[in-house]
Design a protein around this motif. Sequence first.
Motif, PDB file in Angstrom:
ATOM      1  N   ARG A 195       1.128  -1.323  -0.450  1.00 54.38           N
ATOM      2  CA  ARG A 195       0.123   0.420  -0.060  1.00 54.38           C
ATOM      3  C   ARG A 195       1.003   1.628  -0.249  1.00 54.38           C
ATOM      4  O   ARG A 195       0.973   1.979   0.942  1.00 54.38           O
ATOM      5  N   ASN A 196       1.707   1.194  -0.828  1.00 52.51           N
ATOM      6  CA  ASN A 196       2.734   2.127  -0.796  1.00 52.51           C
ATOM      7  C   ASN A 196       2.177   2.879  -2.319  1.00 52.51           C
ATOM      8  O   ASN A 196       2.791   2.547  -3.827  1.00 52.51           O
ATOM      9  N   ALA A 197       1.784   4.512  -2.419  1.00 48.70           N
ATOM     10  CA  ALA A 197       1.390   5.608  -3.514  1.00 48.70           C
ATOM     11  C   ALA A 197       2.398   5.296  -4.221  1.00 48.70           C
ATOM     12  O   ALA A 197       2.531   5.479  -5.441  1.00 48.70           O
ATOM     13  N   ALA A 198       3.557   5.782  -3.745  1.00 48.28           N
ATOM     14  CA  ALA A 198       5.331   6.399  -4.485  1.00 48.28           C
ATOM     15  C   ALA A 198       5.817   5.206  -5.057  1.00 48.28           C
ATOM     16  O   ALA A 198       6.032   5.537  -6.754  1.00 48.28           O
ATOM     17  N   ILE A 199       5.513   3.156  -4.564  1.00 47.35           N
ATOM     18  CA  ILE A 199       5.891   2.515  -5.759  1.00 47.35           C
ATOM     19  C   ILE A 199       4.539   2.537  -6.950  1.00 47.35           C
ATOM     20  O   ILE A 199       5.276   2.360  -7.955  1.00 47.35           O
ATOM     21  N   ALA A 200       3.867   2.698  -6.657  1.00 47.21           N
ATOM     22  CA  ALA A 200       2.044   2.319  -7.325  1.00 47.21           C
ATOM     23  C   ALA A 200       2.920   3.837  -8.181  1.00 47.21           C
ATOM     24  O   ALA A 200       2.376   3.570  -9.834  1.00 47.21           O
ATOM     25  N   THR A 201       3.278   4.649  -8.331  1.00 45.07           N
ATOM     26  CA  THR A 201       3.406   6.140  -9.235  1.00 45.07           C
ATOM     27  C   THR A 201       4.810   5.492  -9.749  1.00 45.07           C
ATOM     28  O   THR A 201       4.491   5.783 -11.391  1.00 45.07           O
ATOM     29  N   PHE A 202       6.013   4.805  -9.327  1.00 43.12           N
ATOM     30  CA  PHE A 202       7.103   4.032 -10.173  1.00 43.12           C
ATOM     31  C   PHE A 202       7.184   3.332 -11.124  1.00 43.12           C
ATOM     32  O   PHE A 202       7.334   3.096 -12.631  1.00 43.12           O
ATOM     33  N   LEU A 203       5.698   2.413 -10.645  1.00 42.00           N
ATOM     34  CA  LEU A 203       5.550   1.884 -11.842  1.00 42.00           C
ATOM     35  C   LEU A 203       4.751   2.215 -12.899  1.00 42.00           C
ATOM     36  O   LEU A 203       4.800   1.583 -14.090  1.00 42.00           O
ATOM     37  N   SER A 204       3.989   3.178 -12.249  1.00 42.51           N
ATOM     38  CA  SER A 204       3.135   4.056 -13.626  1.00 42.51           C
ATOM     39  C   SER A 204       4.078   3.976 -14.810  1.00 42.51           C
ATOM     40  O   SER A 204       3.605   3.838 -15.658  1.00 42.51           O
ATOM     41  N   ALA A 223      -1.849   4.664  -7.186  1.00 39.62           N
ATOM     42  CA  ALA A 223      -1.381   5.312  -6.116  1.00 39.62           C
ATOM     43  C   ALA A 223      -2.615   6.973  -5.721  1.00 39.62           C
ATOM     44  O   ALA A 223      -2.938   7.545  -4.565  1.00 39.62           O
ATOM     45  N   ILE A 224      -3.417   7.247  -6.284  1.00 41.40           N
ATOM     46  CA  ILE A 224      -4.554   7.572  -6.352  1.00 41.40           C
ATOM     47  C   ILE A 224      -5.224   7.310  -5.186  1.00 41.40           C
ATOM     48  O   ILE A 224      -5.825   8.467  -3.989  1.00 41.40           O
ATOM     49  N   ARG A 225      -5.735   6.004  -5.270  1.00 42.14           N
ATOM     50  CA  ARG A 225      -6.691   5.208  -4.533  1.00 42.14           C
ATOM     51  C   ARG A 225      -6.007   5.304  -2.655  1.00 42.14           C
ATOM     52  O   ARG A 225      -6.448   5.233  -1.599  1.00 42.14           O
ATOM     53  N   LEU A 226      -4.453   5.138  -3.176  1.00 43.47           N
ATOM     54  CA  LEU A 226      -3.928   5.338  -1.391  1.00 43.47           C
ATOM     55  C   LEU A 226      -3.274   6.226  -0.929  1.00 43.47           C
ATOM     56  O   LEU A 226      -3.193   6.815  -0.031  1.00 43.47           O
ATOM     57  N   ALA A 227      -3.491   7.518  -2.176  1.00 43.08           N
ATOM     58  CA  ALA A 227      -2.897   8.912  -1.368  1.00 43.08           C
ATOM     59  C   ALA A 227      -3.315  10.407  -2.144  1.00 43.08           C
ATOM     60  O   ALA A 227      -3.017  10.499  -3.370  1.00 43.08           O
ATOM     61  N   PRO A 228      -4.622   9.990  -2.392  1.00 39.82           N
ATOM     62  CA  PRO A 228      -5.240  11.182  -3.094  1.00 39.82           C
ATOM     63  C   PRO A 228      -5.068  12.438  -3.014  1.00 39.82           C
ATOM     64  O   PRO A 228      -6.250  13.808  -2.796  1.00 39.82           O
ATOM     65  N   GLY A 231      -0.418  15.967  -6.821  1.00 36.38           N
ATOM     66  CA  GLY A 231       0.484  15.155  -7.241  1.00 36.38           C
ATOM     67  C   GLY A 231       0.404  13.667  -7.748  1.00 36.38           C
ATOM     68  O   GLY A 231       0.441  13.522  -9.339  1.00 36.38           O
ATOM     69  N   HIS A 232      -1.039  12.777  -7.250  1.00 36.96           N
ATOM     70  CA  HIS A 232      -1.364  11.965  -8.136  1.00 36.96           C
ATOM     71  C   HIS A 232      -2.159  11.856  -8.673  1.00 36.96           C
ATOM     72  O   HIS A 232      -2.093  11.196 -10.137  1.00 36.96           O
ATOM     73  N   PHE A 233      -3.157  12.529  -8.723  1.00 33.35           N
ATOM     74  CA  PHE A 233      -4.201  13.388  -9.104  1.00 33.35           C
ATOM     75  C   PHE A 233      -3.697  13.363 -10.917  1.00 33.35           C
ATOM     76  O   PHE A 233      -4.265  13.320 -11.772  1.00 33.35           O
ATOM     77  N   ASN A 234      -2.456  14.712 -11.008  1.00 26.30           N
ATOM     78  CA  ASN A 234      -1.873  15.387 -12.161  1.00 26.30           C
ATOM     79  C   ASN A 234      -1.286  13.690 -12.821  1.00 26.30           C
ATOM     80  O   ASN A 234      -1.362  13.657 -14.135  1.00 26.30           O
TER      81      ASN A 234
END
Length: 344
Positions: A195-204, A223-228, A231-234
């Motif tokens: 449940r790490n938003a940063a890792i989900a972003t890097f994977l994206s 990533a948005i679900r974990l940390a809305p 930056g994640h919306f963008n």
Amino acid sequence: MKLVIRLIVVGVVGVVVLTGALVGLLMFWSYHQTYLCEHDIGQPAVDACSKAIAAGGSGIWSDYNNRANANMSLHRYKAALADYDAAVRLNGKSAILYANRGFLRVAMHDNAGALQDFDNALWLQPRDARTLQRRGEVYLVMDQYGLGIRDFNAALRLRPGDTAIIGDRGMAYLGLHQYDRAIRDFEAVGRSYPRNAAIATFLSWSYAGRHQYDRAAQEADQAIRLAPDAGHFNNGCWIRAIWGQQLDAALADCNRALKLAPKQAGFFETRALVELRRRAYIAAITDEDRAIAIGAEKPAAALYVRGLAKVKSGDRSGGEADIAAAKKLEPLIADTYAGWGVKP
């Protein structure tokens, strides 16, 4: 005569006892200040260390080091640097002093100085995984990804499975566009921290690099679900913008990002690309105008997208001028956008 001698002896003994007591008291006070210097935090630690330094002693270099640590925690970087310098002058054989000063130089954005300190620390203590990792992170900031990977691999031989080091190596692979290896590292970290938003972003970003945009969008949504946050919306908006699919969802994400951060130039740039692909050319031009007025994060990209929107809206001369200005700033800008299917 015997009485006089006895009185003298008693007096001398009394002075010796008193002197010993004073010395013991001073030693206790000095030790107490050193203890507080080492164990307190923030301003109390600075004060205790200053008293310990004033008291002197063979371990004064450690007091300078501890005061530097305290000053660094208070973001007093110049004072911390002066203390680390003093500590190194007193004990130039301590790897930890060089490592600590290197870490401070990173915070001060002195990458060259940080590298020199980490080099010295590793010369004295070559099997220090954390210093290897920190030097690798400096190489990462300097875009010297190969050298970073070398240090991360060396650190991992000492600390196998360390997720922080694996994540750093994934970022280096991402910088080298070695997307398969980046994905492997980020997924390894994700198994430990699902449940790490940063890792989900890097994977994206990694899946987008492989043009697997559907999977990239899924990771961005996670990533948005974990940390809305903005930056994640963008990021969710950007992934779909370069994909050229699900543009309504992309626009919704960009609007959320700008609602949370209405003065972020980069978010206007992202939404402008979405609007260009939705053929909302005037809206795209307006957003790039706003981005440029605020201070575009990527000036060449802002000019290029605005130029394309102007050409497609009928302002050929204005559009061509923007495109020419963009290519002057970044000669390969057209190739970058063509790779995403965005062409004049």
